[in-house]
Design an enzyme around this catalytic site. Structure first.
Site, PDB file in Angstrom:
ATOM      1  N   ARG A   1       0.641  -0.962  -0.119  1.00 13.31           N
ATOM      2  CA  ARG A   1       0.189   0.265   0.022  1.00 13.31           C
ATOM      3  C   ARG A   1       0.963   0.962   0.249  1.00 13.31           C
ATOM      4  O   ARG A   1       0.024   2.559  -0.614  1.00 13.31           O
ATOM      5  CB  ARG A   1      -0.818  -0.523   0.769  1.00 13.31           C
ATOM      6  CG  ARG A   1      -2.174  -1.094   1.416  1.00 13.31           C
ATOM      7  CD  ARG A   1      -3.412  -0.613  -0.173  1.00 13.31           C
ATOM      8  NE  ARG A   1      -4.117   0.383   0.571  1.00 13.31           N
ATOM      9  CZ  ARG A   1      -3.766   2.056   0.194  1.00 13.31           C
ATOM     10  NH1 ARG A   1      -3.034   2.428  -0.298  1.00 13.31           N
ATOM     11  NH2 ARG A   1      -4.742   2.864   1.122  1.00 13.31           N
TER      12      ARG A   1
ATOM     13  N   ASP B   1     -13.084  -5.162  -3.506  1.00 17.13           N
ATOM     14  CA  ASP B   1     -13.906  -4.257  -2.849  1.00 17.13           C
ATOM     15  C   ASP B   1     -15.265  -4.288  -2.993  1.00 17.13           C
ATOM     16  O   ASP B   1     -15.295  -4.069  -4.076  1.00 17.13           O
ATOM     17  CB  ASP B   1     -13.066  -3.220  -2.640  1.00 17.13           C
ATOM     18  CG  ASP B   1     -13.865  -2.527  -1.365  1.00 17.13           C
ATOM     19  OD1 ASP B   1     -14.914  -1.634  -1.794  1.00 17.13           O
ATOM     20  OD2 ASP B   1     -13.301  -2.068  -0.242  1.00 17.13           O
TER      21      ASP B   1
ATOM     22  N   TYR C   1     -24.164   2.803   0.627  1.00 19.12           N
ATOM     23  CA  TYR C   1     -22.759   3.615   0.544  1.00 19.12           C
ATOM     24  C   TYR C   1     -23.451   4.337  -0.073  1.00 19.12           C
ATOM     25  O   TYR C   1     -22.575   5.862  -0.511  1.00 19.12           O
ATOM     26  CB  TYR C   1     -21.609   2.064   0.341  1.00 19.12           C
ATOM     27  CG  TYR C   1     -20.791   2.177   0.895  1.00 19.12           C
ATOM     28  CD1 TYR C   1     -20.378   2.818   1.709  1.00 19.12           C
ATOM     29  CD2 TYR C   1     -21.002   0.986   1.576  1.00 19.12           C
ATOM     30  CE1 TYR C   1     -19.270   2.113   2.831  1.00 19.12           C
ATOM     31  CE2 TYR C   1     -20.930  -0.380   3.013  1.00 19.12           C
ATOM     32  CZ  TYR C   1     -19.592   0.842   3.640  1.00 19.12           C
ATOM     33  OH  TYR C   1     -18.429  -0.183   4.278  1.00 19.12           O
TER      34      TYR C   1
END
Length: 356
Positions: free
Chosen positions: A46, A82, A159
């Site tokens: 990351r 995701d 979301y």
């Protein structure tokens, strides 16, 4: 997607056997978010790559999917991705902000905003997930099965309207109350996109699928059964019908509705092979609710992973003994948290395998 017909033979199929109710030589275990922030090697990746860059680059997605398998004796892998890639494929911008999580700079504010979504052809904008699945099947060399996944419609709707994670889901619930038909339109739109997405994952090589209804806890039972469940059922039914029509075997499917322990009996009738449980559900009571022909998955409290190895071993052993060896897949009751010690994961996996 390339070479989706010549995968290496599977060496450890305990997760798939457990999902189908077949005998296993040991209780299988995997962990939600097992590839992720608690691993130092993931943190190193990351530092070099944005979160969604990792998701969208098959080679990197495969590397982080493989990371926990190098450390732990897990019985399944789950492709690194995701749930919010579907809103992205629908034309929405999603950003991952450090310390905050996912953020939608332009969430759906009113029903008029539905016209901005681009659901047609959305699956064609998700081929990187299929490419990663196919690549991962070859990289695994048959070590363990590969799980694909999706968010469920209500969770994704939340979301998209809230603009990110929410402790109340007040805006999304307001839509249900004030814009019921437009809410159903959005949920239906998402359902169709999810079926396309899961079909693509199976064709790419996914050997099991999990549907995450992570925001079920924000709905009371009656609303959950009315708003969320019909679309969850449609996903399974439409996918099975579509794969059957093409002569493609359906893979085992897991439903994980966090916070919906109130409706396990209803969930057990939706056609899913496995019902995932959060940590609030007692294994013995869950078995009574779903009956003998559904596999259960779960459900250690993720916070228990911060206890001593001795405590983790005792709690895990007790959990596995409650579930038993038949029709059971061990897991946490939600995703592993970012600061979980590596030794906790080692202890948990070993305790599962040696509990019975």
């Amino acid at each position: 997607m390339k070479d989706t017909t010549n995968f290496p033979p599977l060496k450890n199929d305990n997760v798939l056997r457990a999902a189908r109710g077949e005998p296993v030589d040991r209780v299988p275990v995997w962990v939600m978010r097992q590839a992720g922030r608690y691993l130092p090697e993931f943190q190193e990746v990351r530092k070099e790559h944005d979160f969604f860059e990792v998701c969208q680059t098959p080679e990197i997605a495969c590397e982080v999917t493989m990371q926990p398998l190098r450390r732990f004796d897990l019985d399944a892998s789950i492709i690194f991705s995701d749930i919010l890639v579907i809103p992205q494929a629908f034309g929405m911008t999603v950003e991952m902000h450090p310390g905050v999580g996912p953020v939608f700079p332009q969430p759906l504010d009113t029903p008029a905003d539905l016209a901005k979504l681009t659901p047609d052809g959305a699956v064609s904008r998700l081929t990187y997930v299929g490419d990663a699945i196919t690549m991962m099947r070859h990289k695994l060399d048959g070590k363990v099965p590969l799980i694909g996944f999706t968010g469920a419609p209500w969770t994704l709707m939340g979301y998209m309207i809230e603009g990110g994670g929410s402790k109340t889901m007040s805006k999304a619930k307001s839509w249900l109350e004030n814009h019921p038909e437009d809410s159903k339109k959005l949920l239906s739109m998402l359902t169709n996109g999810i079926v396309d997405y899961l079909e693509m994952q199976v064709k790419a090589g996914a050997q099991m699928l999990q549907v995450f209804e992570s925001s079920a806890e924000h709905l009371p039972k009656e609303t959950f059964l009315d708003i969320a469940v019909p679309y969850i059922k449609q996903i399974r039914d439409d996918l099975v019908e579509r794969l059957d029509s093409q002569g493609i075997p359906i893979v085992p499917m897991v439903l994980f509705a966090k916070g919906a322990g109130h409706s396990l009996k209803e969930q057990s009738k939706l056609g899913y092979d496995v019902i995932g449980l959060d940590w609030t559900v007692d294994p013995i009571e869950a078995r009574k609710e779903v009956g003998p022909n559904i596999t259960l998955q779960g459900n250690l409290w993720p916070e228990d992973m911060y206890k001593t190895p001795e405590e983790i071993r005792a709690l895990t052993t007790e959990m596995v003994k409650k579930f038993g060896k038949t029709r059971y897949i061990a897991n946490l009751g939600h995703g592993i948290t970012p600061k979980t010690p590596i030794v906790s994961m080692e202890t948990f996996v070993d305790a599962v395998h040696n509990a019975l």
